[in-house]
Design an enzyme around this catalytic site. Sequence first.
Site, PDB file in Angstrom:
ATOM      1  N   GLU A 172      65.455 -73.430-102.430  1.00 22.24           N
ATOM      2  CA  GLU A 172      64.780 -73.525-103.728  1.00 22.24           C
ATOM      3  C   GLU A 172      63.300 -73.861-103.467  1.00 22.24           C
ATOM      4  O   GLU A 172      62.984 -74.656-102.571  1.00 22.24           O
ATOM      5  CB  GLU A 172      65.454 -74.672-104.503  1.00 22.24           C
ATOM      6  N   LYS A 189      66.628 -70.859-113.132  1.00 18.01           N
ATOM      7  CA  LYS A 189      67.585 -71.982-113.072  1.00 18.01           C
ATOM      8  C   LYS A 189      67.974 -72.451-114.479  1.00 18.01           C
ATOM      9  O   LYS A 189      67.113 -72.833-115.275  1.00 18.01           O
ATOM     10  CB  LYS A 189      66.961 -73.119-112.268  1.00 18.01           C
ATOM     11  N   CYS A 248      70.579 -74.719-106.766  1.00 19.04           N
ATOM     12  CA  CYS A 248      70.798 -76.150-106.562  1.00 19.04           C
ATOM     13  C   CYS A 248      71.753 -76.779-107.580  1.00 19.04           C
ATOM     14  O   CYS A 248      72.935 -76.557-107.527  1.00 19.04           O
ATOM     15  CB  CYS A 248      69.450 -76.868-106.498  1.00 19.04           C
ATOM     16  N   VAL A 265      69.135 -83.637-103.186  1.00 20.38           N
ATOM     17  CA  VAL A 265      68.721 -85.001-102.840  1.00 20.38           C
ATOM     18  C   VAL A 265      69.884 -85.985-102.910  1.00 20.38           C
ATOM     19  O   VAL A 265      69.725 -87.140-102.544  1.00 20.38           O
ATOM     20  CB  VAL A 265      67.562 -85.484-103.752  1.00 20.38           C
ATOM     21  N   MET A 266      71.047 -85.537-103.386  1.00 19.44           N
ATOM     22  CA  MET A 266      72.201 -86.432-103.447  1.00 19.44           C
ATOM     23  C   MET A 266      73.141 -86.082-102.301  1.00 19.44           C
ATOM     24  O   MET A 266      73.694 -84.984-102.258  1.00 19.44           O
ATOM     25  CB  MET A 266      72.904 -86.306-104.795  1.00 19.44           C
TER      26      MET A 266
HETATM   27  C1  ACM Z   1      68.179 -79.964-107.561  1.00 18.86           C
HETATM   28  O1  ACM Z   1      68.678 -79.275-108.447  1.00 18.86           O
HETATM   29  N1  ACM Z   1      67.071 -79.583-106.928  1.00 18.86           N
HETATM   30  C2  ACM Z   1      68.805 -81.227-107.149  1.00 18.86           C
END
Ligand code: ACM
Length: 258
Positions: free
Chosen positions: A31, A102, A135, A162-163
Site C-alpha cells: 500500500e 480502498k 490492507c 501496524v497491528m
Molecule cells: C491499514 O489499513 N493500513 C492498517
Amino acid sequence: MSPRFGAVEENIDCAIATIGNKTSDLWVLPELFATGYQFKSREEVRSFAEAIPDGPTTTRLIGAARSLDAFICAGLPELDRGNVYNAAVLVGPDGLVARYRKIHLFFHEKEMFSPGDLPFSVADIGLAKVGMMICFDHFFPEAARTLTLAGAQVIAHPANLVMPLYAQLTMRTRALENGVFTATANRVGEEARTGAALHFTGESQIVSPSGEILVSLSPTEEKAEAVEIDPRDALNKALNPLNDRLGDRRPEFYQALC
Ligand code: ACM
C-alpha cells in the site's frame, strides 16, 4: 519494502531493484509503496496524489511491467475530480488493467482520504482472475467474499499493517473460506512524522486456497519472493463430495449483511 517518506522516484527504483532479475507473472507491492504512509494533513497527501493511469507512478509501473513482462499490483494515492483515494492499480505490459479505491479506511486515513466509491472488481489477466483489496479490508470478510463471488482466483493485497499478526491470521482464513490464493505485500520499517511512531509489521505472505502459507517473509527485511501456483486450484470450492464453499451458502439467511 521500507519506503522513505516522500521519496517517490527513489522508492519506485527500490521496488524495481528489489524485484531485480527474479521472475513472476504477477508482483504485488505494498500500500502507498512510493510515497510512504504517515501523512501530516489532507493537503500533504493531496500534494502526492496522482491521476491514474497518466500520473508518474502508474506510468513507471507500466514501464516496469513491460520490462519485466509481468503484471504489477501496487498502492498509491489517487487524485480524481478533487478527491484523494487510497488506491491500488493493476498494470500489465499493455497498460492499466484495473484500479481499486480502498473501501475500509483505517484510523487516521479517514482524515486523509475519501472512502472508496468503486465496486470491488476482478480482472482477467489471462493466467488468472485477479481481485484487489487494500490492507484493513482484510478485517471485513465481505471484501474477500465479494471478490470471490466475482470470480477472483488470486487476491492481491497491498498493505501497510501496524497491528501485529492480525492480517497474517485473517488472510489465511480469507483464503481458506473462499478457496482463493491471497498475496499480501506488507511494508517493513517505521515512520514517526506525527505523534506516535508507526511500526510496520512486514511478514508478507502468499496463502493457498487450503489456507497453507506458501511464502512468509521477514518482519524487518526488504525482499521480493514468488511462488509457482496453479490458479485452477481456486476454481474448486468443494471441501468434500457434499460440501462446497460457495454452493452451500444460504444468502436468504444473511439479510442482516445488507
Ligand atoms: C491499514 O489499513 N493500513 C492498517
